[in-house]
Design an enzyme around this catalytic site. Structure first.
Site, PDB file in Angstrom:
ATOM      1  CG  ASN A  12     113.137  82.336 -55.997  1.00 41.38           C
ATOM      2  OD1 ASN A  12     112.183  82.305 -55.217  1.00 41.38           O
ATOM      3  ND2 ASN A  12     113.837  81.261 -56.306  1.00 41.38           N
ATOM      4  CD1 TRP A  13     111.818  88.201 -53.056  1.00 38.16           C
ATOM      5  CD2 TRP A  13     110.178  88.505 -51.571  1.00 38.16           C
ATOM      6  NE1 TRP A  13     111.397  89.503 -53.167  1.00 38.16           N
ATOM      7  CE2 TRP A  13     110.372  89.720 -52.262  1.00 38.16           C
ATOM      8  CE3 TRP A  13     109.184  88.456 -50.596  1.00 38.16           C
ATOM      9  CZ2 TRP A  13     109.626  90.873 -52.006  1.00 38.16           C
ATOM     10  CZ3 TRP A  13     108.433  89.595 -50.339  1.00 38.16           C
ATOM     11  CH2 TRP A  13     108.663  90.795 -51.029  1.00 38.16           C
ATOM     12  CE  LYS A  14     116.736  80.770 -54.145  1.00 39.07           C
ATOM     13  NZ  LYS A  14     118.056  80.078 -54.160  1.00 39.07           N
ATOM     14  CG  HIS A  99     114.670  77.141 -58.113  1.00 37.89           C
ATOM     15  ND1 HIS A  99     115.593  76.574 -57.256  1.00 37.89           N
ATOM     16  CD2 HIS A  99     115.075  78.420 -58.315  1.00 37.89           C
ATOM     17  CE1 HIS A  99     116.505  77.490 -56.947  1.00 37.89           C
ATOM     18  NE2 HIS A  99     116.218  78.607 -57.581  1.00 37.89           N
ATOM     19  CD  GLU A 101     116.760  76.684 -53.783  1.00 40.36           C
ATOM     20  OE1 GLU A 101     117.823  77.299 -53.636  1.00 40.36           O
ATOM     21  OE2 GLU A 101     115.637  77.224 -53.666  1.00 40.36           O
ATOM     22  CD  GLU A 171     117.753  77.087 -61.079  1.00 42.41           C
ATOM     23  OE1 GLU A 171     117.738  77.856 -60.118  1.00 42.41           O
ATOM     24  OE2 GLU A 171     117.239  75.962 -61.062  1.00 42.41           O
ATOM     25  N   GLY A 177     123.462  80.395 -54.364  1.00 42.56           N
ATOM     26  CA  GLY A 177     123.641  80.590 -52.934  1.00 42.56           C
ATOM     27  C   GLY A 177     125.000  80.161 -52.417  1.00 42.56           C
ATOM     28  CB  SER A 217     125.902  83.885 -56.860  1.00 45.22           C
ATOM     29  OG  SER A 217     125.770  82.825 -55.924  1.00 45.22           O
ATOM     30  N   GLY A 238     118.249  85.687 -56.417  1.00 47.11           N
ATOM     31  CA  GLY A 238     117.902  85.107 -55.134  1.00 47.11           C
ATOM     32  C   GLY A 238     118.181  86.056 -53.984  1.00 47.11           C
ATOM     33  N   GLY A 239     119.324  85.883 -53.326  1.00 46.28           N
ATOM     34  CA  GLY A 239     119.635  86.657 -52.120  1.00 46.28           C
ATOM     35  C   GLY A 239     119.556  88.158 -52.299  1.00 46.28           C
TER      36      GLY A 239
END
Length: 256
Positions: A12-14, A99, A101, A171, A177, A217, A238-239
């Site tokens: 997931n590049w967000k 998600h 977010e 999640e 994050g 994470s 994610g990251g």
């Protein structure tokens, strides 16, 4: 492997990477992932504006394409939204919905996620349905009941003909994050409860084939521990998905 389900590593590049940056990362991923271990599936979910660029760059690699959001109507006056048909025409076979977010920042509800899931499944796109709890909910001991309630509300009225029509991503919000990570046992507790809830909804045979991912994470250093658990079938990353070497390392570990 603890079960026969095909593992899924989803990136997931967000809201990262402009078109040029997306092209560069997609090229690096296509090179790093020109071969994927047996029993592992890979999908990347770039921002909507990058989808066609990434699609063109990953054609030669065994990497599938997903989106980060969708709207449930077919077309119309919904400024800023993308329909299932639009995503499908751009090459998407997966789409993240629910998600934390989206739920927190954009006030999406369980009813919204239910409409999105139904629209995606009808269009032949697999939803990656996210669920998870806040730190306060976990500390109150209510995390399992909350997540199972999200699953039941978000999947209400949905009928599946095959297990690959749906993916669930657990999640824990407090681990997204933040550098904090749930333990493998924490993940298994909730993913096992998710599996039991899926059995209630879809029956044992279908539920036994639906993949449940861990997100929060996740990185090369900890993914093996999660994948050793019976009900964890991959990761929503994610990251670490923004670095080709880290993401490809996770894919490799998923094949071990």
């Amino acid at each position: 492997m603890p079960n026969s389900r095909v593992r899924l590593i989803a990136g997931n590049w967000k809201m990262n990477n402009d078109v040029a940056e997306a092209a560069k990362l997609a090229d690096e991923l296509a090179e790093a992932l020109n071969e994927v271990p047996a029993g592992v599936e890979v999908v990347v979910c770039p921002p909507t504006i990058d989808i066609t660029t990434v699609h063109d760059r990953i054609q030669a690699a065994p990497v599938k394409l997903g989106a980060q959001n969708v709207y449930w109507e077919e077309k119309g006056a919904y400024t800023g939204e993308s329909s299932c048909a639009m995503l499908k025409s751009a090459g998407c076979t997966y789409c993240i919905i629910g998600h934390s977010e989206r739920r927190d920042y954009f006030h999406e509800t369980d009813a919204d996620e239910n409409k999105k899931a139904k629209a995606l499944i009808a269009a032949g796109i697999t939803p990656i349905f996210c669920c998870g709890e806040s730190l306060e909910t976990r500390e109150a001991g209510e995390h399992v009941s909350l997540v199972c309630a999200q699953i039941k509300a978000g999947l209400e009225g949905i009928e599946l003909t095959s297990a690959d029509q749906l993916v669930i991503a657990y999640e824990p919000i407090w681990a997204i994050g933040t550098g904090k990570t749930a333990t493998a046992a924490d993940a298994q507790e909730v993913c096992g409860a998710i599996r039991a809830t899926l059995v209630e909804i879809f029956g044992e045979q279908l539920a036994g084939g639906i993949r449940v991912l861990y997100g929060g994470s996740a990185k090369p250093e900890n993914i093996a521990g999660f994948l050793a658990e019976e009900d964890v079938d991959g990761a929503l990353v994610g990251g670490a998905s923004l670095k080709a070497d880290a993401f490809s390392a996770m894919v490799e570990k998923a094949g071990e």
